[in-house]
Design a protein around this motif. Structure first.
Motif, PDB file in Angstrom:
ATOM      1  N   THR A  19     -11.545 -20.522 -68.215  1.00 60.62           N
ATOM      2  CA  THR A  19     -12.379 -21.379 -67.378  1.00 60.62           C
ATOM      3  C   THR A  19     -13.807 -20.852 -67.436  1.00 60.62           C
ATOM      4  N   ALA A  20     -14.752 -21.756 -67.667  1.00 62.26           N
ATOM      5  CA  ALA A  20     -16.169 -21.396 -67.657  1.00 62.26           C
ATOM      6  C   ALA A  20     -16.902 -22.363 -66.743  1.00 62.26           C
ATOM      7  N   VAL A  21     -17.999 -21.892 -66.178  1.00 60.92           N
ATOM      8  CA  VAL A  21     -18.777 -22.731 -65.265  1.00 60.92           C
ATOM      9  C   VAL A  21     -20.256 -22.677 -65.623  1.00 60.92           C
ATOM     10  N   GLY A  22     -21.036 -23.501 -64.945  1.00 63.83           N
ATOM     11  CA  GLY A  22     -22.484 -23.558 -65.100  1.00 63.83           C
ATOM     12  C   GLY A  22     -22.998 -24.641 -64.177  1.00 63.83           C
ATOM     13  N   ALA A  23     -24.319 -24.859 -64.177  1.00 67.99           N
ATOM     14  CA  ALA A  23     -24.867 -25.899 -63.306  1.00 67.99           C
ATOM     15  C   ALA A  23     -26.156 -26.447 -63.896  1.00 67.99           C
ATOM     16  N   VAL A  24     -26.340 -27.759 -63.726  1.00 70.82           N
ATOM     17  CA  VAL A  24     -27.637 -28.360 -64.029  1.00 70.82           C
ATOM     18  C   VAL A  24     -28.404 -28.424 -62.717  1.00 70.82           C
ATOM     19  N   VAL A  25     -29.542 -27.754 -62.691  1.00 71.35           N
ATOM     20  CA  VAL A  25     -30.372 -27.728 -61.490  1.00 71.35           C
ATOM     21  C   VAL A  25     -31.472 -28.769 -61.640  1.00 71.35           C
ATOM     22  N   THR A  26     -31.537 -29.713 -60.703  1.00 68.12           N
ATOM     23  CA  THR A  26     -32.476 -30.828 -60.828  1.00 68.12           C
ATOM     24  C   THR A  26     -33.052 -31.170 -59.446  1.00 68.12           C
ATOM     25  N   THR A  27     -33.271 -32.432 -59.154  1.00 63.04           N
ATOM     26  CA  THR A  27     -33.891 -32.831 -57.882  1.00 63.04           C
ATOM     27  C   THR A  27     -32.931 -33.727 -57.088  1.00 63.04           C
ATOM     28  N   THR A  28     -33.206 -33.874 -55.805  1.00 65.37           N
ATOM     29  CA  THR A  28     -32.373 -34.767 -54.995  1.00 65.37           C
ATOM     30  C   THR A  28     -32.510 -36.211 -55.472  1.00 65.37           C
ATOM     31  N   GLU A  29     -33.701 -36.563 -56.000  1.00 66.02           N
ATOM     32  CA  GLU A  29     -33.899 -37.928 -56.507  1.00 66.02           C
ATOM     33  C   GLU A  29     -32.905 -38.219 -57.636  1.00 66.02           C
ATOM     34  N   VAL A  30     -32.755 -37.250 -58.546  1.00 64.63           N
ATOM     35  CA  VAL A  30     -31.839 -37.433 -59.668  1.00 64.63           C
ATOM     36  C   VAL A  30     -30.397 -37.558 -59.171  1.00 64.63           C
ATOM     37  N   ILE A  31     -30.017 -36.714 -58.217  1.00 65.17           N
ATOM     38  CA  ILE A  31     -28.650 -36.806 -57.692  1.00 65.17           C
ATOM     39  C   ILE A  31     -28.410 -38.205 -57.115  1.00 65.17           C
ATOM     40  N   GLY A  32     -29.432 -38.763 -56.468  1.00 67.50           N
ATOM     41  CA  GLY A  32     -29.325 -40.121 -55.947  1.00 67.50           C
ATOM     42  C   GLY A  32     -29.123 -41.157 -57.042  1.00 67.50           C
ATOM     43  N   LEU A  33     -29.761 -40.926 -58.187  1.00 67.74           N
ATOM     44  CA  LEU A  33     -29.601 -41.873 -59.299  1.00 67.74           C
ATOM     45  C   LEU A  33     -28.217 -41.756 -59.928  1.00 67.74           C
ATOM     46  N   LEU A  34     -27.628 -40.561 -59.879  1.00 68.61           N
ATOM     47  CA  LEU A  34     -26.330 -40.344 -60.520  1.00 68.61           C
ATOM     48  C   LEU A  34     -25.178 -40.887 -59.683  1.00 68.61           C
ATOM     49  N   GLN A  35     -25.383 -40.924 -58.343  1.00 67.85           N
ATOM     50  CA  GLN A  35     -24.298 -41.439 -57.520  1.00 67.85           C
ATOM     51  C   GLN A  35     -24.865 -42.156 -56.303  1.00 67.85           C
ATOM     52  N   SER A  36     -23.992 -42.870 -55.665  1.00 70.17           N
ATOM     53  CA  SER A  36     -24.401 -43.666 -54.519  1.00 70.17           C
ATOM     54  C   SER A  36     -23.277 -43.574 -53.507  1.00 70.17           C
ATOM     55  N   GLY A  37     -23.584 -43.027 -52.332  1.00 70.81           N
ATOM     56  CA  GLY A  37     -22.539 -42.873 -51.316  1.00 70.81           C
ATOM     57  C   GLY A  37     -21.409 -41.989 -51.793  1.00 70.81           C
ATOM     58  N   GLY A  38     -21.758 -40.993 -52.634  1.00 70.02           N
ATOM     59  CA  GLY A  38     -20.740 -40.063 -53.118  1.00 70.02           C
ATOM     60  C   GLY A  38     -19.939 -40.550 -54.311  1.00 70.02           C
ATOM     61  N   LEU A  39     -20.248 -41.788 -54.760  1.00 71.68           N
ATOM     62  CA  LEU A  39     -19.526 -42.322 -55.925  1.00 71.68           C
ATOM     63  C   LEU A  39     -20.426 -42.340 -57.146  1.00 71.68           C
ATOM     64  N   PRO A  40     -19.854 -42.110 -58.321  1.00 71.80           N
ATOM     65  CA  PRO A  40     -20.681 -42.172 -59.524  1.00 71.80           C
ATOM     66  C   PRO A  40     -21.200 -43.580 -59.767  1.00 71.80           C
ATOM     67  N   LYS A  41     -22.448 -43.674 -60.246  1.00 72.41           N
ATOM     68  CA  LYS A  41     -23.001 -44.977 -60.604  1.00 72.41           C
ATOM     69  C   LYS A  41     -23.042 -45.065 -62.123  1.00 72.41           C
ATOM     70  N   GLY A  42     -22.287 -45.969 -62.675  1.00 73.59           N
ATOM     71  CA  GLY A  42     -22.332 -46.170 -64.121  1.00 73.59           C
ATOM     72  C   GLY A  42     -21.743 -45.012 -64.890  1.00 73.59           C
ATOM     73  N   ASP A  43     -22.112 -44.943 -66.174  1.00 72.13           N
ATOM     74  CA  ASP A  43     -21.450 -44.044 -67.114  1.00 72.13           C
ATOM     75  C   ASP A  43     -22.029 -42.637 -67.167  1.00 72.13           C
ATOM     76  N   ALA A  44     -23.060 -42.315 -66.380  1.00 71.32           N
ATOM     77  CA  ALA A  44     -23.792 -41.070 -66.627  1.00 71.32           C
ATOM     78  C   ALA A  44     -22.886 -39.837 -66.575  1.00 71.32           C
TER      79      ALA A  44
END
Lengths: 161, 161, 161, 161, 161, 161
Positions: free
Chosen positions: A34-59
């Motif tokens: 098992t290996a781990v890591g993280a993409v560190v970005t902005t809250t705006e980006v997290i908002g674009l990736l999901q909506s209400g905790g659900l993924p939006k689209g294929d990203a």
């Protein structure tokens, strides 16, 4: 003989020449990593990736697929890695406030471990995510790519302390 | 129109479906990108990689080559990346006390930027290094993989602040 | 400046580090290269490959295809080679008494030459042929793989003397 | 000269030998192609792929990604295809009653058309879908993979009649 | 039945059609192969590659890595070769007065031999070397690529006479 | 539990996330698969491909090779497919009045079946054929790509009804 010469760089010979280490005498055993890591970005980006905790689209699916396919490409990307049977790969992506945590588990029944496959999958998933968000956050980074646990082979279980 | 919809995820369409964005109308211009990262390990490993400040054997060369070849494999690793002419790649590895700093610059004259190529090269070089040292330091990690500067294209110069 | 430093190894920098040389400032011009080589084998094998001067079955086609596809794989096989537009490849195989002569011509309109593509195609065609005949002649060899002519770019025409 | 000799198999020479046709003299123009196909399966499978008209999970995303990445792999899969700049790829999947319609459009500005890229993307998307549903429907088939429209180059527009 | 029909081209069937020979009934045994070859160049080039008998910079490391990675790419380069577990690869490069001798040993425990892997590694190492020296010696050639020894499988040991 | 939940999409988990299913606990058994398909074209094209029932030149060989090499590339083309030992591939091409029938059989002794390898080989052979004939028949299509028989593994024999 000192500890450090006993534990030298196995991928280079005594003269310093790179080699693919002969593993034909090693046992075929069930192994996982098992290996781990993280993409560190902005809250705006997290908002674009999901909506209400659900993924939006294929990203997130794109990143997950990049991880699975990256695991398969490991012997092509890591010069001294053995081509290996890869029997299972799971990629978990967990969005947080301003980051996406990545965790990959790889499994095989073969002669060498699958840590490099897990690490490569984490990196591929992370970079695929950065590719999709870079127009919004050109400063995103991939951090903390590391093995957390491996099982099987001569050394048995190893857990990151 | 809000800022966030103006700066959405370009790699998915309005319905959320992944796509390779059409860049055929973008200009062919000289473009370059620099990305960095670091393999964090132990002083023992740094001692094995070099002696008196000089590289010992092929280990750093393997990582450098993995970086250059990784840059070429970018469209194969990053699902939505365009296959692109790649005109130059340099990989600098700088061993420190307990880490190896990685810096990659990629250059092209094409229709899209080469940040992903630089990032992929950093990751490939770092993972190749981890592969070689993992028998000595199974806890090594790849950290801070990120773009520091890009030049060319419509947005001109971008420097990480 | 001495002749040897003027004509050094362009693929390594002053410190000896490998790099992909930046060619973004070179002109896009029509370029071509021809490379040759030969598989040296036995008259028995030549008899199996053809009958009355005509090819028997797919064997020569396999070698020809391996050459063409090998040319396309050049940047993947040769670590410091640029990925390049490849606009044409022909592979000629001429069976002799106890050998098959191989000649490949590659063409492009790009920033670097296509000698490595021609050489790689000759090697791939030759090795594919050896693969097919090795059960009959395990001692077959690939010889004289070399460039005979190149055209285009800054140096214009070069013909092997 | 008869019509059939004028319109011969361009990928083999007069002696029947396969070659990669020289396109270096062709113009760089904007080109696009659309290809379609369908995975024919059961209503049960369509139910598993979506719910209330919405995709469930990553299954369609996997097929879409396979299509986009397949387009990039075209010169590796089709032996005599040129490696080409690929500037845009869209993959549309439309579930019907007992089938999933696939439509792919590819775009470039280069010296040859992108029909093979569109066809390869349709096949890769369709096969990836079959891979995911084969445990439920081992009899699924991929049908009607064909070009419906191409634009650009010497022949201009071609639309399937 | 004549000796030559008994020892035909195994990679084509009775009608001449190419095939990948079924090896599923062959035993998994330890197998190894050694292949050699040489890059023939000039004394000036040998001087650039080393100084006082020691390698200068990464040039030999690049060729060594190209050999190891080339061995892994064998099933991709040689059309009818089986994808195989590759358990060890060593590449030895020995500079002489005006040439670099190349020797590769490959090892596996699988159903087919690894001669093609050894030959492909020799060719890839040799071509990578030619790529690095071609600006200084455009006339360099790769010669004498051939198997010298193989071990394991039904035929046991074979040594080039 | 309903039949449809028992027979769900194995390649996605309960949350819909794509994964490479763990097969390390499955038995290594002899397995084979046969898949078929057809390129539908014109009588004129069939005339160009053969003369008096005999193949003319390399065209059918190119398609056969594309099929064999395509089978080897399956884990690279189908995102969730396991990399697998492939022990034998045969590709049969049968020209008819206005079509070429394609039949591929793949064999292995491994932990998962080889249907996807057979299907991918049919698609690659068919697309390679379309590539060669598209200048004469831009309307050619690939039809009826489907598995007809599989053997081995837990489910034993399956024959298309």
């Amino acid at each position: 003989m000192s500890a450090s010469s006993e534990r030298g760089l196995t991928h280079v010979d005594a003269a310093g020449a790179a080699r693919m280490v002969d593993v034909s005498a090693k046992d075929v055993t069930a192994r996982s990593a098992t290996a781990v890591g993280a993409v560190v970005t902005t809250t705006e980006v997290i908002g674009l990736l999901q909506s209400g905790g659900l993924p939006k689209g294929d990203a997130l699916a794109v990143a997950r697929l990049a991880g699975i396919m990256g695991a398969k490409k490991t012997p092509d990307i890591i010069p001294l890695c053995h081509p290996i049977a890869l029997h299972g790969v799971t990629v978990d992506l967990t969005p947080g406030v301003d980051r996406v945590e990545i965790s990959v588990t790889t499994r095989t029944a073969d002669r060498t471990g699958v840590e490099m496959e897990a690490l490569t999958a984490v990196a591929a998933a992370g970079l695929a995510l950065i590719d999709m968000i870079k127009a919004v956050d050109p400063a995103a980074s991939l951090d903390g790519v590391r093995v957390t646990r491996k099982l099987g082979g001569k050394t048995g279980e190893w857990v990151r302390s």
